[in-house]
Design an enzyme around this catalytic site. Structure first.
Site, PDB file in Angstrom:
ATOM      1  N   THR A 147      -2.923  -5.903  -7.195  1.00 16.32           N
ATOM      2  CA  THR A 147      -3.624  -4.915  -7.047  1.00 16.32           C
ATOM      3  C   THR A 147      -3.117  -3.782  -6.977  1.00 16.32           C
ATOM      4  OG1 THR A 147      -5.325  -6.425  -6.404  1.00 16.32           O
ATOM      5  CG2 THR A 147      -5.856  -4.241  -5.968  1.00 16.32           C
ATOM      6  N   ARG A 160      -5.007  -3.651   3.565  1.00 16.08           N
ATOM      7  CA  ARG A 160      -3.873  -4.122   2.397  1.00 16.08           C
ATOM      8  C   ARG A 160      -4.382  -4.023   1.140  1.00 16.08           C
ATOM      9  NH1 ARG A 160      -4.249  -9.316   1.341  1.00 16.08           N
ATOM     10  NH2 ARG A 160      -1.967  -9.545   1.246  1.00 16.08           N
ATOM     11  N   LEU A 161      -3.645  -4.206   0.106  1.00 13.15           N
ATOM     12  CA  LEU A 161      -4.055  -4.337  -1.321  1.00 13.15           C
ATOM     13  C   LEU A 161      -3.012  -5.576  -1.761  1.00 13.15           C
ATOM     14  CD1 LEU A 161      -4.458  -0.945  -2.776  1.00 13.15           C
ATOM     15  CD2 LEU A 161      -6.139  -2.479  -2.306  1.00 13.15           C
ATOM     16  N   ASP A 162      -3.523  -6.702  -2.577  1.00 13.96           N
ATOM     17  CA  ASP A 162      -2.823  -7.744  -3.012  1.00 13.96           C
ATOM     18  C   ASP A 162      -1.429  -7.279  -3.971  1.00 13.96           C
ATOM     19  OD1 ASP A 162      -4.415  -9.266  -1.742  1.00 13.96           O
ATOM     20  OD2 ASP A 162      -5.517  -9.644  -3.689  1.00 13.96           O
ATOM     21  N   TYR A 163      -0.578  -8.012  -4.035  1.00 13.45           N
ATOM     22  CA  TYR A 163       0.597  -7.807  -4.727  1.00 13.45           C
ATOM     23  C   TYR A 163       0.164  -7.297  -6.082  1.00 13.45           C
ATOM     24  CZ  TYR A 163       5.074  -8.938  -7.204  1.00 13.45           C
ATOM     25  OH  TYR A 163       6.302  -8.991  -7.717  1.00 13.45           O
TER      26      TYR A 163
END
Length: 218
Positions: free
Chosen positions: A96, A91-94
């Site tokens: 990022t 995943r990647l943060d909102y």
């Protein structure tokens, strides 16, 4: 199993298995059973067809979440327009952006996500102030966070306020936490490389298929 991902959700698959509606090579299975592409899998007597493997690289924009569905936010699946059912690897943060891989191949995903493979990931970080050489050295050796010391990483200074950091740890928000622990604010965070796969000139919000060479590099 990945095969079920193209047929139904994981929860539904578990229900079907619990109800005794799933057979592998003619035998009813229970949760935890394994199957390979060579096995014959049926659900309620209907054969599940083998699916073509899909491997994508996607340049995630800011302002969306790495999920298949979300009731509150736009997800990366808003941008992925293919018939095959795929899922994001990690995943990647909102807040990022950058490179994320998607697939329907569970073994491939496991090679990238499992800690024992130590797949390196590179992030480009724009800071709110110039970074000192002392802190670059400190980060490269590892910094102490609330859940332990980080592993040594490679840090490359691009400009006074922009660095690239290469890590293999998968702890939650680890890049932000590393720099925040040294009193730096992050203005922009982008993942630019996973293993040997580089984001390159892939435009934000776009995706392309991985080449056989890229797939076999893991």
């Amino acid at each position: 199993r990945v095969l079920f991902r193209s047929y139904c959700s994981r929860r539904k698959a578990e229900e079907l298995i619990d109800e005794g509606n799933v057979k592998v090579n003619g035998k009813i299975i229970s949760l935890g059973a394994k199957a390979t592409d060579a096995d014959k899998i049926t659900v309620n007597g209907k054969l599940i067809s083998k699916q073509e493997r899909v491997y994508l690289m996607f340049n995630k924009p800011l302002g969306c979440v790495t999920a298949l569905k979300d009731s509150k936010y736009k997800t990366i699946m808003h941008y992925i327009k293919i018939k095959s059912r795929v899922f994001p690897i990690g995943r990647l943060d909102y807040n990022t952006s950058g490179l994320i891989l998607l697939t329907n191949d569970g073994d491939f995903a496991n090679k990238i996500m499992h800690p024992r493979y130590e797949i390196k990931k590179t992030y480009r970080v724009e800071l709110n102030q110039p970074i000192s050489e002392e802190h670059i050295l400190q980060i490269s050796k590892g910094v102490h966070l609330e859940d332990g010391k980080t592993s040594p990483s490679k840090v490359k200074k691009i400009t006074r306020t922009v660095v690239e950091i290469t890590i293999h740890e998968g702890k939650n928000r680890i890049v932000r936490r590393i720099f925040n622990s040294l009193d730096y604010g992050i203005k922009k965070l982008e993942r630019v490389q996973i293993g040997n796969i580089k984001l390159g000139n892939l435009a934000t919000g776009n995706y392309i298929s991985l080449t056989p060479k890229q797939i076999s590099s893991f």
